[in-house]
Design an enzyme around this catalytic site. Sequence first.
Site, PDB file in Angstrom:
ATOM      1  N   ASP A   1      34.123  41.444  24.329  1.00 29.21           N
ATOM      2  CA  ASP A   1      34.502  42.179  25.545  1.00 29.21           C
ATOM      3  C   ASP A   1      33.525  42.069  26.701  1.00 29.21           C
ATOM      4  O   ASP A   1      33.662  42.777  27.702  1.00 29.21           O
ATOM      5  CB  ASP A   1      34.710  43.669  25.207  1.00 29.21           C
ATOM      6  CG  ASP A   1      36.025  43.883  24.484  1.00 29.21           C
ATOM      7  OD1 ASP A   1      37.011  43.217  24.847  1.00 29.21           O
ATOM      8  OD2 ASP A   1      36.064  44.713  23.566  1.00 29.21           O
TER       9      ASP A   1
ATOM     10  N   ASP B   1      44.034  40.166  24.395  1.00 28.45           N
ATOM     11  CA  ASP B   1      43.141  40.753  25.403  1.00 28.45           C
ATOM     12  C   ASP B   1      42.010  39.793  25.796  1.00 28.45           C
ATOM     13  O   ASP B   1      41.486  39.828  26.902  1.00 28.45           O
ATOM     14  CB  ASP B   1      42.491  42.039  24.876  1.00 28.45           C
ATOM     15  CG  ASP B   1      43.391  42.900  24.021  1.00 28.45           C
ATOM     16  OD1 ASP B   1      44.295  42.359  23.363  1.00 28.45           O
ATOM     17  OD2 ASP B   1      43.195  44.116  23.984  1.00 28.45           O
TER      18      ASP B   1
END
Length: 396
Positions: free
Chosen positions: A115, A174
């Site tokens: 992330d 994602d």
Amino acid sequence: MILQNITTGLFLTITSLAFAQNSKQMSELIQNEFQLADKQYKKLMKSIPQDKMPQSYNASIDKVTTKDITWWCSGFYPGSLWMIYEQTGDPEIRKEAEKRLQLIEPNKTFTRDHDLGFMMFTSFGNAYRITKNPIYKDIILTSAESLSTRFRPGMQAILSWDKMADFKGPVIIDNMMNLEMLNWAAQNGGNKKLEEIAIAHANTTMKNHFRSDYSSYHVIDYNVNTGEVFGKKTFQGYSDSSAWARGQGWALYGYTMMYRFTKNKAYLDQARHIAKFILNNPNLPEDKIPFWDFNDPKIPEVPRDASAAAIIASALLELGQYVKADERKNYVDNARQMIVSLSGDHYQAKAGTNGGFLLMHSTGGLPLHSEIDVPLIYADYYFLEALKRYKDWYLQ
Ligand code: GLY
């Protein structure tokens, strides 16, 4: 012939009038939204401990919830502050943005999950875009190098999580979003291998993550060494075979962004197909704010996800930049409807309420019993980005 010319002229006049009216309304709406955001974020900043980042708001106890800096969303708060500052010039907002960047800077060497792009590019990316401070650029380049250590040549993709449920080599849709930082770094003084990694990841994802209708699985579980696919699963969606709304948003945004950097038409076409799946979906409500998963059988009695709408709106506005007029109109009209809905009474908090967040009604992880029908920091971030994109690209 004369009649046809008069009719065409009349049509053009009406269309231009409608366009001008739309432009005026949107211009006012966008200006009001940034003024409101300025006020709301000054409220929000008062509730956040020095060493934490805002996550959501629990209305029942009137409390802003927060997380540590290594949480995947730690970049969205400073990123939103920078976008607000850019529009309002408010020095108090800038001061808070700078303070929060300092706090998350140590993340630049964080390599425990994928992330880092979310964390460091939404924050330092906006900061550098606005200030051109070379220190911010260095931090982005270091962060991109750190993220690249998670690339696994055997599966030609970046590993999303080290350990999660029973997954062996999980890659989630994602992860497409984290490629933006790699591409940007490669084109702004970083190592060219960063772009090669982004391209490899996008190609692997295009091959394995999509169904024939261009909806996306959430998680592909790989053999990290060989790239063999063990399973096509979900973690946050309704089921393995469903279309989790935010995941469709990440996919649309991800391939549109890949086209921005590479100009590879395969990515543009992928984004168009994904847009079609979303916009033609019979379960997309009239106000264009998706239910949390397009295939939850209890629709319409299930929560919406305002964050998915904000991400999709922002992505559609960019996709509109790369296509011809008719197609652009479809994307921009839909994005505008999303923006108008999100800024209406149902989704938008009144000034001074909602803990200082802008939007209500997002859903983070319904099957995880987490963040259901609440404000979420990234819903605000992508909403602000959509407003800025609309202003920069469609109000000239
Ligand atoms: N990237 C995590 C999420 O969309 O919830």
